[in-house]
Design an enzyme around this catalytic site. Structure first.
Site, short mmCIF file in Angstrom:
data_model
loop_
_atom_site.label_atom_id
_atom_site.label_comp_id
_atom_site.label_asym_id
_atom_site.label_seq_id
_atom_site.Cartn_x
_atom_site.Cartn_y
_atom_site.Cartn_z
N ASN A 53 59.01 -7.79 -18.75
CA ASN A 53 57.67 -7.21 -18.72
C ASN A 53 56.72 -8.11 -17.94
OD1 ASN A 53 55.68 -8.91 -20.51
ND2 ASN A 53 57.71 -9.01 -21.46
N LYS A 100 62.71 -15.93 4.40
CA LYS A 100 62.01 -17.20 4.61
C LYS A 100 61.67 -17.86 3.29
CE LYS A 100 59.49 -16.76 8.94
NZ LYS A 100 58.11 -16.69 9.47
N TYR A 154 48.42 -8.67 -29.48
CA TYR A 154 47.70 -8.14 -28.32
C TYR A 154 46.39 -7.50 -28.73
CZ TYR A 154 51.60 -8.81 -25.10
OH TYR A 154 52.57 -9.38 -24.30
N MET A 181 49.67 -14.98 -30.48
CA MET A 181 48.65 -13.95 -30.26
C MET A 181 47.94 -14.21 -28.94
SD MET A 181 45.71 -15.23 -32.92
CE MET A 181 44.35 -14.26 -32.27
N GLU A 237 48.65 -21.57 -24.39
CA GLU A 237 49.49 -21.11 -23.28
C GLU A 237 48.71 -20.56 -22.11
OE1 GLU A 237 52.67 -18.49 -24.52
OE2 GLU A 237 52.62 -17.37 -22.63
N GLU A 263 55.42 -19.01 -16.96
CA GLU A 263 56.03 -17.68 -16.87
C GLU A 263 55.73 -17.00 -15.54
OE1 GLU A 263 53.69 -15.92 -20.26
OE2 GLU A 263 53.39 -14.28 -18.85
N HIS A 320 59.83 -17.28 -21.20
CA HIS A 320 59.12 -16.01 -21.39
C HIS A 320 60.12 -14.86 -21.30
CE1 HIS A 320 57.40 -12.49 -19.17
NE2 HIS A 320 56.35 -12.66 -19.98
N GLU A 339 61.55 -16.62 -26.33
CA GLU A 339 60.53 -15.69 -26.82
C GLU A 339 61.18 -14.43 -27.39
OE1 GLU A 339 57.61 -14.66 -23.82
OE2 GLU A 339 56.25 -13.85 -25.34
N SER A 340 60.45 -13.72 -28.23
CA SER A 340 60.92 -12.43 -28.75
C SER A 340 59.69 -11.56 -29.00
CB SER A 340 61.71 -12.71 -30.03
OG SER A 340 61.55 -11.73 -30.98
N TYR A 341 59.80 -10.27 -28.69
CA TYR A 341 58.70 -9.33 -28.96
C TYR A 341 59.21 -8.32 -29.97
CZ TYR A 341 57.36 -10.79 -24.17
OH TYR A 341 57.08 -11.50 -23.03
O1 LIG Z 1 51.32 -10.33 -22.10
C1 LIG Z 1 52.15 -10.73 -21.29
O2 LIG Z 1 52.01 -10.56 -20.05
C2 LIG Z 1 53.36 -11.44 -21.76
C3 LIG Z 1 53.13 -12.88 -21.95
O3 LIG Z 1 52.23 -13.50 -21.43
C4 LIG Z 1 54.03 -13.63 -22.83
O4 LIG Z 1 54.93 -13.03 -23.40
O5 LIG Z 1 53.83 -14.83 -22.95
MG LIG Z 2 52.40 -15.64 -21.78
#
Ligand SMILES: O=C([O-])CC(=O)C(=O)O
Ligand SMILES: [Mg+2]
Length: 387
Positions: A53, A100, A154, A181, A237, A263, A320, A339-341
């Site tokens: 993503n 290049k 988010y 967050m 971050e 990332e 990431h 990372e994990s979502y």
């Molecule tokens: O919201 C995003 O673009 C994802 C992001 O930064 C992360 O997972 O650290």
């Molecule tokens: Mg990030």
């Protein structure tokens, strides 16, 4: 043995979430299949990959440029020296001919996506989990137990602090010990209230990381640093623009806690510039380079070599992206985790079915390849592409 086709489809991974920089209402990802003529257990070996993503699908570049470079190469030139498998490094060189240096924009995402599928195919041909194959090749011991943290938090239409707390509570109930967050998408006062709400919810059951997604100029970055340093955060971050190494270096003077970034650095040369000029501290900061966005594992191995030469341990890397590719790299090459979502970007992210987070860690199952076959919703979408 040869690659007979490379197929790509661009899929929506849209959601109503927003970070400090972008919303995900039109987000897409490329899904790629590398089809070989190898048959194992009565089934053709197909490697799969997708991009993380945050960057969009790369169908144009993959179909118009990179696919043909592989299919038009002499198949023997893409094999390993023993002649019994494909060679990811040689395939990478074929993809990148007549490119290049520098300017790592979207090209690195297209190549990273194909590269994931190539490694999946190679480890399936070797009939080993990718993490075992990587550890063997490096002559190290794999560690199938990998630290993972829950990324979320988010900005979301209508989401108040009690919804944010509930979200974080849900991650703790699923076994996570670090949650993340977003910040920087509201006023500093509102972000402080959001942070305090989450800290009140997680107490000493977990630690909190915050992610500004590269939003801040130096003045704002410093104001946030002064506010944030009173809390025991896991990390702060992507504070400023990903390529602003001077801003990153300046932060080390004002923020004694851990910081994380990387990332949006898409090559080992960019990563090297971060290490050279970004003031990152190898005893406490974290590196988030994501192979799926940055020319794949072939390039990530160069990044790990560079880190080693400059005195950084791979254990400072927590990529990431929340995909199984980085889980394999973490388990095979001793990264600090992944990372994990838990609630986002499905079916691409997450773990094989039945894998549970316990005390902030998962155990890698022993599946050949990257392990996509163990995740039923994901492999169904993948097989729709070619099988
Ligand atoms: O919201 C995003 O673009 C994802 C992001 O930064 C992360 O997972 O650290
Ligand atoms: Mg990030």
């Amino acid at each position: 043995m040869r690659i007979v086709d490379i197929c790509e489809v661009t899929k929506p991974i849209s959601s109503p979430i927003r970070n400090a920089y972008i919303d995900f209402s039109k987000m897409t990802a490329s899904l790629v299949a590398v089809v070989t003529d190898v048959v194992k257990d009565g089934r053709r070996v197909v490697g799969y990959g997708f991009n993380s993503n945050g960057r969009y699908g790369q169908g144009g570049l993959i179909r118009e440029r990179f696919r043909d470079r592989i299919l038009e190469a002499d198949p023997a030139s893409l094999m390993n020296d023993a002649g019994d498998n494909l060679d990811a490094h040689k395939i990478w060189a074929a993809i990148m001919q007549n490119e290049k240096p520098g300017g790592h924009g979207e090209r690195s995402v297209a190549v990273g996506t194909i590269d994931m599928a190539v490694w999946d195919a190679i480890s399936k041909i070797e009939e080993k989990p990718l993490f075992r194959m990587l550890a063997e090749r490096k002559g190290v011991e794999a560690n199938p137990r990998v630290f993972v943290y829950a990324a979320g938090g988010y900005y979301y239409p209508g989401k108040d602090n009690s919804a944010l707390r509930n979200e974080m509570r849900g991650y703790l109930e699923r076994g996570y010990t670090v949650v993340k967050m977003k910040i920087g998408g509201a006023s500093i006062d509102e972000d402080q209230r959001r942070i305090e709400a989450v800290l009140a919810e997680i107490r000493d059951e977990a630690q909190l990381a915050v992610d500004a997604n590269g939003r801040f100029d130096l003045e704002t970055a410093l104001a946030y640093a002064k506010m944030l340093r009173q809390y025991p955060l896991f990390w702060y971050e992507e504070i400023g623009d990903p390529l602003d190494y001077q801003l990153q270096a300046a932060m080390a003077e004002f923020y004694p806690g851990s910081m994380a970034t990387g990332e949006n650095l898409f090559s080992h040369q960019d990563a090297r510039n971060l290490i050279r000029y970004g003031g990152m501290r190898p005893d406490r900061d974290w590196l988030q380079f994501d192979c799926a966005l940055s020319y794949g594992l072939v390039e990530y191995l160069r990044t790990l070599d560079m880190l080693d030469q400059l005195g950084w341990s791979p254990s400072r890397c927590i990529p990431h992206g929340g995909h199984q590719m980085s889980l394999n790299i973490a388990a095979g090459l001793s990264l600090g985790g992944n990372e994990s979502y838990p609630d986002l970007f499905q079916p691409y992210g997450g773990f094989p079915d039945g894998v549970k987070v316990e005390d902030g860690h998962i155990i890698m199952p022993e599946l050949p390849g990257i392990g996509f076959e163990g995740k039923s919703d994901l492999i169904a979408v993948m097989r729709d592409l070619v099988e």
